[in-house]
Write a protein that holds these residues in place. Structure first.
Motif, short mmCIF file in Angstrom:
data_model
loop_
_atom_site.label_atom_id
_atom_site.label_comp_id
_atom_site.label_asym_id
_atom_site.label_seq_id
_atom_site.Cartn_x
_atom_site.Cartn_y
_atom_site.Cartn_z
N ILE A 1 35.67 -43.19 -11.31
CA ILE A 1 36.29 -43.95 -10.44
C ILE A 1 37.87 -43.55 -10.37
O ILE A 1 38.30 -43.29 -9.23
N ALA A 2 38.36 -43.42 -11.46
CA ALA A 2 39.81 -42.95 -11.42
C ALA A 2 40.09 -41.59 -10.83
O ALA A 2 41.18 -41.30 -10.18
N ASP A 3 38.71 -40.51 -10.88
CA ASP A 3 39.10 -39.23 -10.08
C ASP A 3 38.66 -39.32 -8.78
O ASP A 3 38.58 -38.24 -8.02
N SER A 4 37.98 -40.34 -8.19
CA SER A 4 37.41 -40.38 -6.87
C SER A 4 38.29 -40.26 -5.71
O SER A 4 39.46 -40.72 -5.80
N ASP A 5 38.07 -39.13 -4.97
CA ASP A 5 38.69 -39.02 -3.71
C ASP A 5 38.39 -39.98 -2.51
O ASP A 5 38.93 -40.01 -1.56
N ALA A 6 37.36 -40.87 -2.75
CA ALA A 6 36.99 -41.95 -1.46
C ALA A 6 37.62 -43.31 -2.17
O ALA A 6 37.49 -44.13 -1.01
N LEU A 7 38.50 -43.51 -3.10
CA LEU A 7 39.11 -44.69 -3.26
C LEU A 7 40.39 -44.49 -3.54
O LEU A 7 41.03 -43.46 -3.80
#
Length: 331
Positions: A46-52
């Motif tokens: 979650i912390a590394d997501s580029d979609a959020l």
């Protein structure tokens, strides 16, 4: 950003540099470790997501922390405990909002929360939760693994996440961040990289006693393998430039590390002798590079600006989330 956005996993436990739940662990313990790994791996993704966007990341991480109060989740059903997971969530929240680190102390604090709890959890599940010496050694190992992962992934972290896990004051010595990442600036970058690797080596020396401090033979074997792999990756990062190309462990590195497990690694005397030998040769290089300005704690060269802005820190209390042996959870 829609809360329905899909988070794509960055890796799994079999693709970590230093696998967290290896087959060396007893099966009942391995199941508990895997429950912990899956939880923190999800949070790290979650912390590394580029979609959020940052707000959505924080909202999802907050929801994960609230879930820790549910007695039905695997961490609670398997009596793994939630204290370490809560600490790691604080580091993942930081990843969602912070992309640079002013000094080494700030980076070590991040490692204390993103990586060290994995080692603490492993020791606790194996009956060594109250073993102060073992926990201190595990802290050193986890921090070392985390920084090694940071150095190995400098380019992809910056390109994909706009994060750099090196002190900005150190990069200033290579002409600032842009200068540090300039492929043609290898000599000035090398001094900064070696200074970081010196700190890693200190932590690995601190961790070298860990296998002999542990009650559980299987965990002692796994820690031996992990320390050997970390030292091998350290050597590769000293010999190659991670900005110019991927520096990674190979099958032969893993084979040699696993072969070392029964012996529990070198004892103190060989570690100290090797350290003194390395310090002597690198001190001369450091003097030449710094024109007589002196070395760091380890006797190796340290960027002069880094010495003026980051005094030697106290030992890290306890591998980006997860380098794995312990650590390996955060990419």
């Amino acid at each position: 950003m829609s809360s329905a956005a899909t988070v794509i996993p960055n890796r799994d436990h079999d693709t970590e540099n230093f696998p967290t739940a290896s087959l060396m662990l007893a099966r009942p313990v391995r199941a508990r470790v895997m429950a912990f790994y899956r939880f923190v791996r999800t949070a790290d993704d979650i912390a590394d997501s580029d979609a959020l966007d940052p707000a959505e990341k924080l909202a999802r991480l907050d929801a994960m922390e609230r879930s820790l109060d549910d007695p039905g989740i695997p961490l609670n059903r398997l009596s793994v405990g939630t204290g370490e997971a809560r600490l790691m969530l604080s580091a993942f929240r930081q990843d969602a909002t912070q992309a640079r680190y002013a000094d080494w102390a700030a980076l070590e604090d991040y490692c204390r929360r993103s990586a060290d709890p994995v080692g603490r959890m492993l020791l606790r599940l194996h009956g060594d939760g109250d073993n102060g010496a073992a926990n201190a050694a595990a802290d050193g190992l986890c921090t070392a693994l985390q920084v090694l992962n940071h150095l190995q992934d400098l380019v992809p972290d910056r390109a994909a996440l706009d994060r750099v896990y090196l002190p900005t004051a150190w990069m200033d010595l290579a002409g600032g961040e842009a200068g540090f990442f300039d492929p043609g600036n290898a000599l000035r970058r090398r001094e900064v990289l070696d200074s970081a690797l010196d700190r890693v080596e200190e932590q690995l020396d601190r961790a070298s006693a860990l296998p002999r401090l542990l009650r559980a033979r299987r965990l002692a074997w796994q820690s031996t393998v992990t320390i050997a792999l970390a030292r091998r990756l350290l050597a590769k990062l000293r010999a190659a430039d991670p900005v110019l190309g991927r520096v990674a462990l190979g099958r032969l590195d893993f084979a040699r590390a696993f072969a070392s497990a029964p012996g529990l690694g070198p004892r103190d005397a060989p570690v100290v002798a090797a350290r003194v030998s390395r310090a002597g040769s690198s001190f001369a290089r450091g003097m030449a590079a710094l024109k007589g300005s002196g070395g760091g704690r380890s006797g190796r060269s340290m960027p002069s600006a880094a010495r003026s802005t980051t005094s030697p820190t106290a030992p890290c209390r306890r591998p980006r989330s997860a380098a794995s042996w312990p650590t390996g959870v955060a990419s």
